[in-house]
Design a protein around this motif. Structure first.
Motif, PDB file in Angstrom:
ATOM      1  N   LEU A   2       0.841  -1.205   0.000  1.00  0.00           N
ATOM      2  CA  LEU A   2       0.000   0.000   0.000  1.00  0.00           C
ATOM      3  C   LEU A   2       0.874   1.253   0.000  1.00  0.00           C
ATOM      4  CD1 LEU A   2      -2.862  -0.936   2.487  1.00  0.00           C
ATOM      5  CD2 LEU A   2      -3.117  -0.373   0.074  1.00  0.00           C
ATOM      6  N   ASP A   3       1.998   1.165   0.709  1.00  0.00           N
ATOM      7  CA  ASP A   3       2.908   2.312   0.746  1.00  0.00           C
ATOM      8  C   ASP A   3       3.451   2.613  -0.647  1.00  0.00           C
ATOM      9  OD1 ASP A   3       4.182   4.208   2.520  1.00  0.00           O
ATOM     10  OD2 ASP A   3       6.052   3.246   1.928  1.00  0.00           O
ATOM     11  N   TRP A   5      -1.436   8.981   2.427  1.00  0.00           N
ATOM     12  CA  TRP A   5      -2.704   8.566   1.799  1.00  0.00           C
ATOM     13  C   TRP A   5      -3.828   8.575   2.845  1.00  0.00           C
ATOM     14  CZ3 TRP A   5      -3.066   3.381  -1.417  1.00  0.00           C
ATOM     15  CH2 TRP A   5      -4.254   3.387  -2.150  1.00  0.00           C
ATOM     16  N   LEU A  19       1.742   5.540   2.592  1.00  0.00           N
ATOM     17  CA  LEU A  19       0.470   5.101   3.182  1.00  0.00           C
ATOM     18  C   LEU A  19      -0.022   6.115   4.215  1.00  0.00           C
ATOM     19  CD1 LEU A  19      -1.743   3.040   3.533  1.00  0.00           C
ATOM     20  CD2 LEU A  19      -0.275   1.758   5.084  1.00  0.00           C
ATOM     21  N   ALA A  73       0.700   3.980  -2.984  1.00  0.00           N
ATOM     22  CA  ALA A  73       0.229   5.336  -2.668  1.00  0.00           C
ATOM     23  C   ALA A  73       0.726   6.354  -3.682  1.00  0.00           C
ATOM     24  CB  ALA A  73       0.684   5.718  -1.273  1.00  0.00           C
ATOM     25  N   PRO A  94      -7.442   4.023   1.414  1.00  0.00           N
ATOM     26  CA  PRO A  94      -6.497   2.923   1.159  1.00  0.00           C
ATOM     27  C   PRO A  94      -6.951   1.604   1.776  1.00  0.00           C
ATOM     28  CG  PRO A  94      -5.664   4.323   2.884  1.00  0.00           C
ATOM     29  CD  PRO A  94      -6.948   4.936   2.434  1.00  0.00           C
TER      30      PRO A  94
END
Lengths: 146, 650
Positions: free
Chosen positions: B471-472, B542, B539, B475, B484
């Protein structure tokens, strides 16, 4: 019944004042004449003053009275004679001083309230502005809608 | 997530100069080099995100090496030649190409090069409690003709997922490809038998039949007869195949026995041939002559079988025409019991047909509305399945049909941990909110399934720690207007995360509200603190951009500004836990609320005071007039007093 008591006492006072005036006219006509002339502004002001407390009348009367005491003393020293009263009244300074004092008192009663009210309003405006600024700060700080 | 330098499982480097063999099922393999021992010939198989690797893969890595089979050495993230991230299974390189179908193998080669090595591999797998479930000519490899074979990879996809139906026993062939379950080693023996037959003849058995017809033919004639009719086989091979292709897995020879073909040949299990009726029973146009064919037809046409079962036609046929009164009595018991247990008419059809099929054919799969699946293959069947299949699996689980299936067909329950598991399955399915339902079930039942969230943009995420880093990374290119997290990620975290961390997810119904977003923020913070993946700047930003670190509901603007500054600093540092602590400070919130209440009270006071100032203007004017007259009167009195004193002195 209680509502009629002040009216009755006021009527009594008027009657007593009338009696005093009548007595004064009967037993001390020069004095009455002197007072009537010297206190003419006070009498006029009393008749014209529509205020409930008659404050302006009192002020004018006090001023006139302050400058009537001297001539009245002289009249009494002259044994309260009518010619002495006329002579005093014919002296322009005596009457002018009393009337002038009454006029000044009246003028002061007109001007002083304006000055004092303006001063007080200015002070209250400053206070209101300070409060409004504090209010605005609080509203902005805490999102408090008007 | 993979290393930036692209090493697979932190050690292995792809060797682009050496081509890797083709694997079935769309799996791509690369030859890899272990810098610690460059002489080792190793291969890495890229797993597919849409197919979970077998969960017991780690078991294969322990213990003594398994001969004639490639087993995983490492399992970890890496990047392919194009730099795309993926999860790889590193194993010994295959000895050569797949044996394929074409050349006819001689009896000696079949025994020495195919049967014995494969049986040795299966015996070793069995000792570890594993099955292969992918034995067919395209997944068996040899250095060269007449060399011992090596069984190909089998752990990168659900069991028997890519296996052609002809290599599977009929009860497995009928199932959804991903729902065949681990099965038993006897199923591998069956597949090995079909492979031997294919190599002995040089052609694919039943190649002229489609899968359904081949399965039906096997049911009708028996696998051995169906596969070997008109096929010339040596007596030894024929005897071996007769045992290996037995319908009942208990009758097939064990791998240990197959390593000694002469003994395996001598061991003949006298299986009673199935009863055949004089008159067929027709179920939805399918004629059935035996109990197994009847079960098969009922599984395919449950809506037609239901009235036959309730009307007693099936029971009468079993008693009168098949001559099996015991089975008829048993069926009658099952019908009576099911009708008593299930008052709901809608569920009755599914459950009744399923229980009756299980009673008639104990080897058969669990059938539900025409779909067939093994109880331990339910999880695999959920992955990538169409909505109709999902609904059916949901019904199976809510009805606890798996347990009823096992009890109805008298299998030993401990063979499958299904009865213990199905309570958890129901809980997962019944869980409300984004972390529950079918997705939760799918990730819970498939521990090696990659998270299928579109937010990950194809990044392979098997572990929760990978989720955070993926996810990082995502982003940078993600649409930050979307949060997210989605139902896939929520269900994945709920399935993989620790209960203490994921407890909050069960209490939220969406990601829309402030409280719900706080739960998500707290969850990511706790995961970061627990898994220590390092700073997660992307993340964190985000989450902040999506108002997960919402400070707008703070009443004090000053506090908000301060918090926003601190949150921005924490986001820049990639510390989600710090963001959560800042936003989720109960004491600060209470102080903020108290301050807001005090401010509101003070505002009311100020408004009243300001209004009073305006309201008091006439009163002030009156007071000014009164004061003025008093002053003037006082001055007059003073003047009068002065006059009296002057006269007195005069």
């Amino acid at each position: 019944m209680s509502g009629t008591r002040p009216a009755r006492s006021r009527n009594s006072a008027i009657w007593l004042q009338g009696l005093a005036c009548g007595a004064l006219l009967a037993f001390a006509s020069p004095t009455a004449l002197l007072l009537a002339v010297m206190l003419c502004p006070a009498i006029a002001c009393t008749l014209a003053d529509t205020g409930t407390d008659k404050g302006m009348s009192r002020a004018v009367a006090a001023a006139c009275a302050a400058f009537t005491l001297g001539p009245l003393w002289h009249l009494w020293l002259a044994l309260d004679r009518m010619d002495a009263a006329i002579a005093i009244l014919c002296t322009p300074t005596s009457v002018c001083l009393a009337w002038g004092a009454g006029a000044i008192a009246w003028a002061l009663c007109q001007v002083l309230p304006v000055i004092i009210r303006t001063t007080w309003d200015a002070r209250e405006d400053l206070r209101a502005k300070s409060l409004a600024a504090e209010l605005q700060t609080l509203r902005e700080e805490w999102d408090l809608n008007e | 997530m993979p290393d930036e330098d692209g090493l697979i499982a932190t050690h292995y480097r792809i060797d682009p100069t050496t081509p890797a063999p083709q694997l079935e099922g769309g799996h791509i393999a690369y030859m890899v080099i272990d810098p610690r021992d460059p002489t080792q010939k190793l291969m890495a198989v890229l797993t597919r995100n849409d197919l979970p690797a077998r969960p017991r893969i780690t078991l294969a890595r322990t213990g003594v090496p398994v001969p004639y089979a490639v087993l995983p050495i490492e399992y970890g993230p890496g990047r392919d030649l194009a730099g795309k991230p993926g999860w790889f299974v590193v194993c010994d390189a295959l000895p050569g190409p797949a044996i394929g179908i074409g050349r006819v193998w001689r009896e000696g080669d079949l025994i020495a090069c195919l049967l014995q090595p494969a049986a040795a591999a299966l015996a070793a797998l069995q000792a570890r409690g594993l099955t292969h479930r992918a034995i067919n000519p395209n997944n068996v490899f040899a250095t060269a003709p007449r060399h011992p074979v090596t069984l190909g990879p089998f752990w990168a996809a659900p069991p028997a997922c890519h296996q052609p139906a002809v290599f599977e026993p009929p009860y497995m062939a009928r199932c959804l490809p991903q729902g065949r379950g681990d099965g038993k080693i006897a199923d591998d023996v069956y597949a090995l038998g079909v492979t031997m037959l294919a190599m002995a003849t040089g052609r694919m058995p039943l190649a002229d039949q489609d899968e359904a017809a081949a399965t039906r033919l096997k049911l009708e004639l028996g696998s051995y007869t169906a596969l070997t009719t008109d096929v010339p086989l040596s007596p030894l091979i024929a005897d071996l195949l007769r045992g290996m292709l037995a319908e009942d897995p208990e009758h097939r020879p064990s791998p240990q026995l197959l390593m000694k073909p002469e003994q395996a040949r001598a061991r003949r299990v006298a299986a009673r041939p199935p009863r055949r009726a004089q008159l067929a029973i027709s179920v939805g146009g399918i004629n059935a002559w035996s109990a197994r064919e009847l079960a098969h037809a009922m599984g395919l046409r449950p809506e037609r079988a239901f009235p036959l079962l309730r009307g007693g036609e099936v029971e009468r046929w079993l008693r009168r025409h098949l001559g099996d009164p015991q089975l008829g009595m048993r069926l009658e018991d099952v019908i009576r019991q099911t009708e008593g247990d299930v008052p709901d008419e809608n569920r009755l059809q599914s459950l009744l047909v399923m229980r009756c099929v299980a009673a008639i054919d104990p080897l058969g799969p669990l059938v539900w509305h025409g779909m067939a699946v093994q109880p331990d293959g339910l999880g695999g069947a959920l992955v990538g399945a169409p909505a109709a299949v999902n609904v059916m699996i949901e019904e199976i689980i809510t009805s606890e049909a798996a347990g009823q299936f096992l009890s109805a067909n008298l299998r030993i329950e401990k063979e499958f941990p299904v009865l213990e598991d199905q309570r958890s399955w129901r809980q997962w399915l019944a869980a409300r909110g984004p972390a529950g339902g079918l997705k939760r079930l799918m990730y819970g039942m498939n521990p090696m399934l990659a998270c299928a969230s579109p937010l990950l943009a194809g990044r392979p995420v098997i572990r929760v720690s990978d989720l955070l880093t993926a996810l990082d990374e995502a982003a940078a290119t993600a649409d930050r207007a979307r949060p997210p997290i989605d139902t896939h990620i929520a269900a994945f975290v709920a399935a993989r995360g620790e209960a203490t961390v994921t407890a909050g997810l069960r209490q939220i119904g969406s990601f829309a509200g402030t409280a719900e977003r706080m739960v998500v923020l707290r969850l990511f913070g706790q995961l970061q603190a627990r898994l220590q993946p390092g700073p997660l700047r992307g993340l964190a930003s985000w989450l902040v951009a999506c108002a997960f670190a919402n400070v707008e509901d703070w009443r004090s603007q000053k506090t908000r500004a301060g918090l926003q500054e601190k949150v921005a600093k924490a986001a820049a540092a990639g510390d989600i836990g710090a963001i959560a602590l800042l936003v989720d400070d109960a004491a600060s919130r209470e102080a903020d609320e108290a301050g807001a209440a005090a401010a509101a009270a003070r505002v009311r006071q100020l408004e009243e005071a300001i209004a009073g100032i305006a309201r008091d203007a006439p009163r002030r004017a009156d007071a000014a007039r009164r004061v003025s007259t008093e002053i003037v009167t006082g001055l007059g009195l003073i003047a009068g007093l002065g006059a009296v004193m002057r006269l007195a002195l005069y």
